[in-house]
Scaffold this motif. Structure first.
Motif, mmCIF file in Angstrom:
data_model
loop_
_atom_site.group_PDB
_atom_site.id
_atom_site.type_symbol
_atom_site.label_atom_id
_atom_site.label_comp_id
_atom_site.label_asym_id
_atom_site.label_seq_id
_atom_site.Cartn_x
_atom_site.Cartn_y
_atom_site.Cartn_z
ATOM 1 N N ASP A 190 -7.178 5.929 2.193
ATOM 2 C CA ASP A 190 -6.299 4.790 1.962
ATOM 3 C C ASP A 190 -6.136 3.975 3.235
ATOM 4 O OD1 ASP A 190 -4.409 3.076 0.772
ATOM 5 O OD2 ASP A 190 -2.757 4.361 1.411
ATOM 6 N N ALA A 195 -9.751 3.026 -1.601
ATOM 7 C CA ALA A 195 -8.919 3.611 -2.663
ATOM 8 C C ALA A 195 -9.830 4.065 -3.796
ATOM 9 C CB ALA A 195 -7.907 2.601 -3.170
ATOM 10 N N VAL A 241 -1.080 1.975 -2.759
ATOM 11 C CA VAL A 241 -2.506 1.701 -2.880
ATOM 12 C C VAL A 241 -2.750 0.370 -3.598
ATOM 13 C CG1 VAL A 241 -4.678 2.561 -3.803
ATOM 14 C CG2 VAL A 241 -3.030 4.144 -2.856
#
Length: 250
Positions: A190, A195, A241
């Protein structure tokens, strides 16, 4: 796919240096490798070494490898021993020497503050009652060092999985298990802008989740939309995210 993933750079040469946290075969340093698929990878980690030993022994090998991405995780073997408080400046100096030396070659440097459990019931008595306190101090100092030096930093020391009561340590009660290594890998990816790329279906808490009101990620739901821990859920509005996700209704 997250907008972060579109902007994520490619890394051709990735290495990891440090102690048993990175040395472990199949651990998060290698899970990050599996997600990034660099052309070359080297893990120079060795268990039971202190930060100064990583600098004095492993750094030269890492520099010779010529990485464009380097993970540096050390200091726990210094902090776990009584008296760390009086040595903390020297530990910081050793870690800073490692980071700056790698940065000067143009490498992106990853640093990690490791999980700090609320208690370690299986730890031997010689480590002392202040073990958690010392590990917390190491995390705080590593966070500050990372901010000062501009590393790509993942702070796992207060990860939601700890509060959720997840089992994050292996049989020895200290080193991480497969679950914790997947959480750590997701947090690092991340921070790097990836992601994606890992099967993290066994997570019970999101990677560095922002903590939405009523968020089910802390109690084992399928997770946030696009979160590297899970896929297929509508998503939580505070997910770190994906920004602007529609949010979960329960």
């Amino acid at each position: 796919m997250s907008r972060k993933a579109y902007m994520a750079p490619e890394y051709a040469r990735y290495c990891a240096i440090g102690d048993s946290v990175v040395e472990q075969p199949g651990g998060f340093a290698e899970l990050v490798r599996d997600a990034l698929t660099p052309a070359a990878f080297a893990n120079f980690g060795v268990r039971n070494v202190r930060a100064a030993e990583v600098r004095d022994v492993q750094l030269s090998a890492a520099l010779a490898f010529r990485p464009d991405l380097a993970m540096v995780v050390c200091g726990a073997n210094d902090a776990m021993r009584p008296g760390y408080e009086s040595r903390a400046d020297d530990v910081d100096s050793a870690i800073a020497d490692i980071v700056v030396s790698l940065q000067r070659t143009g490498a992106t440097v990853i640093t990690v503050s490791v999980f700090v459990m609320r208690e370690y019931p299986h730890m031997p008595g010689w480590l002392g009652a202040g073990f958690v306190r010392r590990m917390t101090l190491l995390a705080q100092r590593t966070n500050a060092l990372a901010a000062r030096l501009g590393t790509v930093h993942a702070d796992l020391s207060q990860h939601p999985a700890i509060a959720a009561g997840d089992t994050l340590t292996g049989p020895d009660g200290l080193h991480g298990n497969a679950h914790s290594h997947k959480i750590a890998a997701a947090a690092v990816l991340d921070r790097l802008g990836f992601a994606r790329s890992l099967d993290l279906s066994d997570y019970s808490a999101c990677s560095d989740h922002a903590g939405c009101s009523g968020c089910p990620c802390h109690s084992g739901c399928p997770g946030c939309s696009g979160c590297p821990c899970h896929s297929g859920c509508p998503g939580c509005s505070g997910c770190s995210v994906y920004s602007g996700s529609p949010g979960c209704s329960s």
